[in-house]
Design a protein around this motif. Structure first.
Motif, mmCIF file in Angstrom:
data_model
loop_
_atom_site.group_PDB
_atom_site.id
_atom_site.type_symbol
_atom_site.label_atom_id
_atom_site.label_comp_id
_atom_site.label_asym_id
_atom_site.label_seq_id
_atom_site.Cartn_x
_atom_site.Cartn_y
_atom_site.Cartn_z
ATOM 1 N N VAL A 81 0.862 -1.448 0.018
ATOM 2 C CA VAL A 81 0.173 -0.011 0.083
ATOM 3 C C VAL A 81 1.041 1.124 -0.070
ATOM 4 N N ARG A 82 2.219 1.372 0.771
ATOM 5 C CA ARG A 82 2.884 2.443 0.924
ATOM 6 C C ARG A 82 3.382 2.738 -0.416
ATOM 7 N N ASP A 83 4.044 1.640 -1.164
ATOM 8 C CA ASP A 83 4.840 1.829 -2.405
ATOM 9 C C ASP A 83 3.724 1.723 -3.748
ATOM 10 N N SER A 103 -4.992 0.777 6.687
ATOM 11 C CA SER A 103 -5.812 0.243 7.548
ATOM 12 C C SER A 103 -7.254 0.136 6.635
ATOM 13 N N VAL A 104 -7.486 1.256 5.805
ATOM 14 C CA VAL A 104 -8.836 1.225 5.209
ATOM 15 C C VAL A 104 -8.527 0.101 3.903
ATOM 16 N N LEU A 189 -17.959 6.847 -4.092
ATOM 17 C CA LEU A 189 -17.301 5.841 -3.366
ATOM 18 C C LEU A 189 -17.842 4.755 -2.465
ATOM 19 N N ALA A 190 -18.942 5.243 -1.943
ATOM 20 C CA ALA A 190 -19.692 4.643 -1.149
ATOM 21 C C ALA A 190 -20.613 3.493 -1.833
ATOM 22 N N VAL A 191 -21.281 4.079 -2.782
ATOM 23 C CA VAL A 191 -22.189 3.401 -3.644
ATOM 24 C C VAL A 191 -21.466 2.080 -4.760
ATOM 25 N N ARG A 192 -20.218 2.506 -4.862
ATOM 26 C CA ARG A 192 -19.518 1.484 -5.771
ATOM 27 C C ARG A 192 -19.145 0.188 -4.702
ATOM 28 N N LEU A 193 -18.651 0.591 -3.552
ATOM 29 C CA LEU A 193 -18.297 -0.675 -2.735
ATOM 30 C C LEU A 193 -19.547 -1.438 -2.520
ATOM 31 N N PHE A 194 -20.841 -0.714 -1.840
ATOM 32 C CA PHE A 194 -22.047 -1.319 -1.330
ATOM 33 C C PHE A 194 -22.424 -2.304 -2.676
ATOM 34 N N ALA A 195 -22.523 -1.520 -3.844
ATOM 35 C CA ALA A 195 -23.234 -2.225 -4.935
ATOM 36 C C ALA A 195 -22.528 -3.638 -5.271
ATOM 37 N N ASN A 196 -21.275 -3.360 -5.117
ATOM 38 C CA ASN A 196 -20.481 -4.445 -5.436
ATOM 39 C C ASN A 196 -20.644 -5.913 -4.670
ATOM 40 N N ALA A 252 -9.001 2.299 -1.645
ATOM 41 C CA ALA A 252 -7.609 2.858 -1.164
ATOM 42 C C ALA A 252 -7.120 3.609 -2.294
ATOM 43 N N MET A 253 -7.237 3.431 -3.682
ATOM 44 C CA MET A 253 -6.518 3.994 -4.597
ATOM 45 C C MET A 253 -7.293 5.263 -4.963
ATOM 46 N N LEU A 254 -8.526 5.406 -4.918
ATOM 47 C CA LEU A 254 -9.476 6.594 -5.036
ATOM 48 C C LEU A 254 -8.993 7.490 -3.835
#
Lengths: 267, 70
Positions: A81-83, A103-104, A189-196, A252-254
């Protein structure tokens, strides 16, 4: 309307929103408001938090120069995640956001993983409340980062008023800038994760329950076809595994890319 | 939303692409939405407000993309 055989209803087919509601694990609180604070879903959230904390505590109890297996695992997750996310997207300044991003990433990864772990088989993230809170944390973080870096007035001026255009156009442009930066970001951000996660769970339910229902059919031909349904359930489980990892990474990327946008001096 | 002066060589340009796409879409959606609201509020017939709003949004978004990345 076609007549539905009784066994369809008995197996809970077709699956629907009702499959996402769980009663309280504490029998005496069942049916009351506070009973909803301890369901299978909330149990999984606590479990995810506990697993992540324990994982890092155990693997980092006595760090060695030549890492043990556990330490290597913890270091490679954090290093990835760091790199791969923080440094790659934000740049050198991104290292101080690496702990949050890790963490996320891990939290969403573990929460999503419950979707295909036997006996859990549903992700807390398929309830929109959890993605909303996660998205709001990232939302306030990137605004706070921008305000701290550039100052309140300057941050909003840079984001809402594009430099170098004639002023009457701001009437047209500022609403677009406002909505695309401060409204659609947390929502998507929220809907993408939820819907998937929601769709993934429904998909697995359809094929698994569908297989069971077909197996109980009187028609021999349909009975045989249930094999195809179970096979699809297995294939979709592997597909779900891909979605699980991908969605954690995308979140995390977004978040990182929004932080990068907030840190940038100009667009 | 990356700055063009950025010295990073790893930026594949896809960031700019996504940001341009987002601008175009949100331009049409925002002004189309405002137009639709006007339709509903003022009882304008035949969705004229929505149509004009979407065109205005598209033009504005195109201008923004050209200004930012052109």
């Amino acid at each position: 309307m076609s007549v539905r055989p009784a066994f369809l209803a008995e197996e809970g087919f077709p699956p629907g929103v009702k499959d996402f509601d769980f009663t309280s694990l504490i029998p005496s609180l069942r049916g009351s408001e506070s009973g909803l604070a301890f369901t299978k879903i909330t149990f999984m959230v606590w479990l995810a938090v506990a697993v992540i904390i324990l994982f890092f505590l155990v693997t980092y109890r006595s760090p060695k120069l030549v890492p043990t297996k556990g330490q290597w695992l913890a270091e490679s997750v954090y290093g990835f995640v760091r790199d791969g996310v923080a440094k790659e997207v934000i740049g050198r300044e991104g290292i101080r956001f690496a702990p949050y991003l890790t963490s996320v990433f891990l939290f969403i990864l573990v929460m999503n993983s419950f979707a295909i772990i036997p006996f859990f088989q549903i992700s807390p993230n398929s309830h929109i409340a959890y993605p909303i809170i996660l998205a709001l944390i990232s939302y306030f973080l990137f605004i706070a980062v921008g305000v701290r870096k550039q100052g309140f007035v300057r941050y909003f001026r840079v984001n809402l008023f594009m430099p170098g255009i004639p002023w009457p156009l701001y009437f047209l442009i500022t609403p677009i800038e406002f909505i695309s930066t401060f409204l659609t970001r947390p929502v998507t951000l929220a809907v993408r994760l939820f819907a998937n996660m929601f769709a993934g769970h429904l998909m697995l339910l359809v094929f698994t329950l569908g297989g069971v229902v077909m197996l109980e059919s009187a028609n021999f031909f349909i009975k045989g076809l249930s094999v195809a349904s179970f096979a699809m359930a297995i294939i979709m489980t592997f597909f779900e595994f891909m979605v699980i990892v991908l969605q954690a990474y995308v979140f995390a990327m977004l978040t990182a890319s929004y932080i990068e946008g907030a840190l940038a001096e100009q667009h | 939303m990356t700055d063009k002066q950025s010295p990073r060589s790893t930026d594949p340009g896809s960031n700019a692409g996504w940001s341009a796409l987002g601008t175009l879409l949100s331009g049409i959606l925002v002004w189309g939405g405002i137009g639709a609201l006007l339709d509903w509020w003022l009882d304008i017939p035949k969705h004229i407000g929505l149509l004009v709003g979407m065109l205005v949004g598209l033009a504005t978004a195109l201008y923004m993309v050209l200004k930012r990345f052109g």
